[in-house]
Design a protein around this motif. Structure first.
Motif, PDB file in Angstrom:
ATOM      1  N   GLU A  61     -63.812  96.146  -4.469  1.00 54.41           N
ATOM      2  CA  GLU A  61     -62.764  96.306  -5.471  1.00 54.41           C
ATOM      3  C   GLU A  61     -63.250  97.028  -6.731  1.00 54.41           C
ATOM      4  OE1 GLU A  61     -61.780  92.747  -2.904  1.00 54.41           O
ATOM      5  OE2 GLU A  61     -63.556  93.447  -3.995  1.00 54.41           O
ATOM      6  N   THR A  82     -54.625  95.182  -4.047  1.00 55.65           N
ATOM      7  CA  THR A  82     -55.348  94.041  -3.503  1.00 55.65           C
ATOM      8  C   THR A  82     -54.731  92.778  -4.098  1.00 55.65           C
ATOM      9  OG1 THR A  82     -57.522  93.034  -3.134  1.00 55.65           O
ATOM     10  CG2 THR A  82     -57.178  94.067  -5.283  1.00 55.65           C
ATOM     11  N   SER A  87     -57.783  91.896  -8.192  1.00 54.98           N
ATOM     12  CA  SER A  87     -57.315  93.024  -9.002  1.00 54.98           C
ATOM     13  C   SER A  87     -57.667  92.876 -10.473  1.00 54.98           C
ATOM     14  CB  SER A  87     -55.790  93.158  -8.896  1.00 54.98           C
ATOM     15  OG  SER A  87     -55.397  93.658  -7.654  1.00 54.98           O
TER      16      SER A  87
END
Length: 317
Positions: A61, A82, A87
């Motif tokens: 991420e 996500t 996030s």
């Protein structure tokens, strides 16, 4: 009293998927990045239609946020996808430094937020994300209430220049806002006119606020209901105008009362029109595993809790 019809329960993450699909067809600058959750974020159709504009980064991420920031330099409009926990909390440093500080045109799209993530439990049920994001200078924060509004918001943020945090969820919830709505960032939507108490709600709590208003009406209590889909920038004028009429307010959100919608409203009222306020939110706590309905009931995030707080705050006028 105005009534709203549930046209069929849909998940708000599917509204995001529908909006992203529409953007793919109309805006060639839109690109999508996902952290190994394409199906969960409903990004499959965009991927199928535009494989050259879809980037699967895997469970990375932080890298995804850096890639998205870089893509904006070439004029692209990246939408990252996500779970809300990943996030925001997992990548806060990257968002702060590479996106917010640099004012990059990245759209951070976050699903599975709040208690309604359900059985995955407290490690995934982020209840701090709105606070994390709204404190970042220049970050727009949006929390939509149903499928139609999420689709409209997804399309609207592509036209807005600057970083955006768009929050939505997993469960199927009532779909009651207009299909052809004009989503205006920073503009509250009055759903119900009332004179005794103002209820401002965001996300999944908007429908519950309408149900609470219906129950209160049966007790001859007139509740004004306002849908706050944009938490930052907040529509202060709409809130102040309403409380000048009703004299009290309840804020309702699927988030910790620390740092969420309620605190933003309290700040604006303290500055512009001090007003008795009650909060429907989680009380400085993590969640736990359970069905969405069980958790919303246990933590007091439902129509009954909103109605009870409305009666309580009316007693403080």
């Amino acid at each position: 009293m105005k009534t709203y019809t549930d046209t069929g329960k849909k998940d708000t993450r599917s509204g995001f998927g529908a909006g992203l699909t529409a953007l793919g067809q109309t805006n060639p600058d839109v690109v999508a990045l996902c952290a190994d959750l394409t199906g969960s974020l409903k990004m499959d159709e965009f991927k199928a239609n535009h494989p050259e504009r879809f980037f699967q980064v895997g469970i990375a991420e932080a890298n995804m946020m850096g890639l998205a920031a870089g893509m904006t330099i070439g004029g692209k409009i990246p939408f990252t996808g996500t779970f809300a926990n990943f996030s925001t909390g997992r990548v806060y440093d990257q968002i702060r430094q590479s996106i917010a500080y640099s004012h990059k045109n990245v759209k951070i799209c976050a699903s599975h937020a709040g208690l309604t993530l359900g059985e995955d439990g407290a490690t995934h049920q982020i209840l701090e994300d709105i606070g994390l994001m709204k404190m970042l200078p220049g970050m727009t924060v949006i929390n939509t209430c149903d499928f139609n509004q999420t689709k409209a918001a997804t399309m609207a943020i592509a036209q807005h220049h600057g970083p955006v945090y768009l929050r939505f969820g997993r469960p199927k919830v009532p779909n009651f806002t207009p299909e052809d709505q004009n989503f205006e960032i920073g503009k509250a939507v009055q759903l119900q006119e009332g004179s005794d108490v103002t209820i401002v709600a965001t996300g999944h709590l908007v429908w519950e606020a309408l149900e609470a208003a219906k129950a209160l009406n049966e007790e001859s209590i007139s509740a004004e209901v306002i849908n706050i889909h944009t938490i930052k920038p907040l529509d202060t004028d709409a809130i102040v105008k309403s409380v000048k009429k009703t004299g009290c307010i309840v804020t309702a959100e699927e988030h910790n009362f620390l740092g969420g919608l309620g605190e933003s409203v309290a700040r604006e009222l303290a500055l512009h029109h001090p007003t008795p306020q009650e909060f429907v939110a989680t009380n400085d706590t993590f969640g736990e595993s359970g069905t969405p309905a069980q958790l919303m009931d246990k933590y007091g995030l439902n129509a009954a809790a909103i109605a009870a707080k409305a009666k309580k705050v009316m007693g403080r006028k």
